[in-house]
Structure formats: C-alpha cells, structure tokens
Design an enzyme around this catalytic site. Sequence first.
Site, PDB file in Angstrom:
ATOM      1  CB  CYS A 382       4.122  82.620   4.819  1.00  0.00           C
ATOM      2  SG  CYS A 382       5.146  84.097   5.001  1.00  0.00           S
ATOM      3  CG  MET A 385       8.292  76.684   3.645  1.00  0.00           C
ATOM      4  SD  MET A 385       8.620  77.379   2.027  1.00  0.00           S
ATOM      5  CE  MET A 385      10.406  77.438   1.992  1.00  0.00           C
ATOM      6  CG  HIS A 516       0.959  84.782   1.607  1.00  0.00           C
ATOM      7  ND1 HIS A 516       0.381  84.308   2.762  1.00  0.00           N
ATOM      8  CD2 HIS A 516       2.107  85.401   1.987  1.00  0.00           C
ATOM      9  CE1 HIS A 516       1.132  84.641   3.798  1.00  0.00           C
ATOM     10  NE2 HIS A 516       2.182  85.301   3.359  1.00  0.00           N
ATOM     11  CD  GLU A 518      -2.742  82.876   1.357  1.00  0.00           C
ATOM     12  OE1 GLU A 518      -2.355  83.535   2.353  1.00  0.00           O
ATOM     13  OE2 GLU A 518      -2.036  82.005   0.810  1.00  0.00           O
TER      14      GLU A 518
END
Length: 544
Positions: A382, A385, A516, A518
């Site tokens: 996010c 990056m 995301h 994760e």
Amino acid sequence: MSMTRYIFITGGVVSSLGKGLLSAALGTLLQARGYTVRLRKLDPYLNVDPGTMSPYQHGEVYVTDDGAETDLDLGHYERFTGVPSRTTDNVTSGRIYQDILTKERRGDYLGGTVQVIPHVTDAIKDFVLAQTDGIDFVLCEIGGTVGDIESLPFMEAIRQLGTDLDRGQSCFIHLTLVPFIKAAGELKTKPTQHSVKELRGIGISPDILVCRAEQPIPLGERHKIALFCNVAKSAVIQALDVSSIYEVPIAYHGEGLDDEVLKVFGLPAEQPVDLSRWNDIVKNLKNPEGEVKIAIVGKYTGLKDAYKSLSESLVHGGIANRVNVKIEWIEAELFEQPDAIHRLEDVHGILVPGGFGQRGTEGKIAAARFAREHNIPFFGICLGMQMAVVEAARNMAGLEGAGSTEFGTPKVPVVGLLTEWATEAGIEIRESDMDLGGTMRLGAYPAKLTTGSHVQKIYGTDRISERHRHRYEVNISYRSQLEEAGLVFSGLSPDSNLPEIIELPDHPWYIGVQFHPELKSKPFDPHPLFASFIGAALKQSRLV
C-alpha cells in the site's frame, strides 16, 4: 442439523483477555467436528466503524472482501476458520444508532418514542440473526467488559435472545481472569465471582466459564468457582498462556471446551475431532530449521496490534519455509536521521507496510532505496509500494521533486488522489473533500498480472483478487518513464488504469503491491507473496 445454534461470548474483570481468540478457536473446534460456523463481533463503541480510528486506539482495521472496515478480531476469525468475513459480521453502537436515527428522521416510527428498549435492542437482535440460514453455529463476541455502560444494550439484546430462541438453541460463555497474587502465593477467584454476579444481575446466567490464569487452577478452586457461580464443575475451563496463538484450539480442546459446548446444546460429543492441521502448524513453529530477520519499517510500531495481520502473515511465511521469523520493528522516522539506515545492514528482508499521513514517509523511502541498492528482499504494501515508486522516480528515473499529493503539491505527482475507478457495479466517484469514513477503495478487486513476471510466477496465475484499503494511487501516466528506468508495472487493474503491483526484475526480490495481501493469509494456507518473500529472506540469510 436443522436449526442454527447461537453462542454468546462475553468478557469480565479486565479487557484483552482474548475473547476474539476464544471465539476463533471454538469456531475451529466445531469445524473439526464437522459443523459449519459463522463468527460475529458486536462492538459497543460509538464510531460507525474503526475506519477513521487511529491504529493506536484500536489496532489494525481488518477489511473484508465486500469492503467493510472491521475490528481486528475478524482477522482472527478468518485466519482460524477460513470462513470469509462479511459486512454483516461486525456492527458497532455507532452503526446501530445511525440506522435508527436515519429511520426516525424519515418518519419510519410513525411519531412513536424511540428508545433503547425495544428499538436499539431489536436492531442488535436483527443483526445477530441475519443471514444465518444453513449455518450450524453462530458465535457472537460482545466487545468490552461486563459492567461497561456502553455494552448494556448489547447485553440486554443477547439476554432477550436467550429467551426468544428455543430451549437448547443458545449458550452463554463468560471469559474472566483468575489472578495470581504473588505476595500471598494464591490464585484468587473473587474477581470471577463478582464478574458473574454482575452478569447475572442483568439477567444472563453463563453456561460455561473460561478462566484465564498464569498458573494452573487447582481442582478445589475450580469447584469453588462452579459452586459460587452456579455452573457445572466441568464447565469451569482453565485457559493458560501458550507460546503461540495457533496452540489455542489444541489447548481449549484439551481442557474440554468443545465437549462442554456440545453438552449445553444436548449434542453428542463422541464424534472424532480432527486437529491434525493445528498439530502440524504447531510442530512446524516449534521445530524451525533456521531463522530469518525481517525489518518492518512502519509508522505505528509502538503498538504491534496495528500490524496484526501483517505479523501473522510473516509467521505463515515462516511456516511455509520451516523457519522462525524474527521481526524487528523499526519506526520509519528513525531513517530520516543520517547514518540510522545502517540498522538495516544485518536484516534478511525489509517490509514497508501501509499507513496514512506524511509522518515517516521519507524514512520509508530511505528504507526502499537501501533495499534496492543493497539487493535485500523488499516488500512494499500500500503506502509502502507508493513510497517505493517515489524512490524509483527520484533516484532511478531522475524525476526530481517526485512525491505524493497526499502530502502537499509535489512537482512530480507520481502518486495522486483516486477520484474514480471501475467496479463490477459501474464507476465509483470520490471527491477530495468528502468525509474520511468509507471513502476509500475498499474490499476485493481483481488484477491482471504480466505473463512471465516475478509475481505471475509466484501466484501461478495471471488473474488475482486482493483486498484494498487506500485513497491514493500510483499515477499510471508516469509508467513509461519508470519502466524505462527499470521499474516494471507487473500487475494492473482489468482496465489497465490502476497500477496494482510493481517489481524490479534485476533484483533478488523487490515487489510492491497496492493491496493488502496479509488480509488473506492463513496458517494452513500461507499467502504466496509472504511464502515467497520469506523464501527470499532465507536465501539472503545464507549469503550474509
């Protein structure tokens, strides 16, 4: 099994005892017996959702596929059970009151007086009962602690449900603390007794007591708790600390929690329970074949819960590679000081996570540059990056003054506010001066990957769907200049307007993603990007 059964999980004595983990572990134990489950969280605070709250207040914001900003406990639910959470699985007092007041202003109550009982409690009951057809067990966790003023309407609603539902269709579990008083050398049961007294005072008699303790609770003390709290002796379940959260289902099963729950519902507890998945995970965690050190260069490192899914995903990446992942939490602002960057010299991987606001961004850029120039595996998520793109624009493409419009008006806006984007339902439009809550690109969006790119090989497919939570995007109009400099845009939105993934082909492992990942990783199904990142860090550890 024809009817849906409801399990209500409350907490007493102190907060942070682990109601979320209890719910997640019980959900997975019921699954291991062949039942279907759905987990829900009722939050008594007045925010409509945690989306505008500081991570320091509430930990991370967990995002569902359908775009809800929810409590981090929903992350535990998904990681443990694999059941995708939905918008309908998390509600706050704020949302309940917002809906009721909207109806009142519209005249839906036909001039009647609007009150906590029945209007608020009915709305809570409707939430608990909604969309549960075909589900064997719905587990509802009530946030906060018994005795809190704000949780009273929720307690009243579940009390009413206990009466409304058929006999044998509901179960109340109360989680309390049995503290050890060092000076006296004794475990004390009185806080649990008081907590249950408080609960019974509002009309709820717990069926099962789960007692958190630092030391084993002797049988005599358990019988005393059962006697004074009016529960069966077998229904006093001790919950001792374990070395990994993934041991929690095994520990609760060992204490007989799932047997006791089935007993409350009059269901057979004899059928076999398959916990092999969890035994394998724990075995891998306890017998690693190596160790890697990962630096997380973030803005909220003072509170680990701000990055809960992230740290768990790194553990999952470790499980996939049979290594222990040692996380070094580093405040991004540190790298805005000269020479501090040397702290990254002995790490095997650098991860720059998401975040909002300008603080620490130059430190994130410095970390991305260090990883790029020193061939250290780098993972930007996010904002991470976006800062990697700003770094490449400045130092690879020679675009002086490159930056993000989130932090002012840079000369070269390589990152800018997203004002419209395509969804399956049509074009979404946002204004720069809208409310902050719920105005981001939220939830699952598809992306197409470049054939032969590093990420395409990692995923093993050229179409992916990942969850988003952001307001700014990398500006596609700088793509050609950045690609000429060596930064490849290897993942794009289906209409090719929004950069989703960037990578450096000549680097051992350098990937930035706008989403995301994760949020979709699980211990028994590690996310491919985290598994690959830890694999690259393992290679790096052998070089150092």
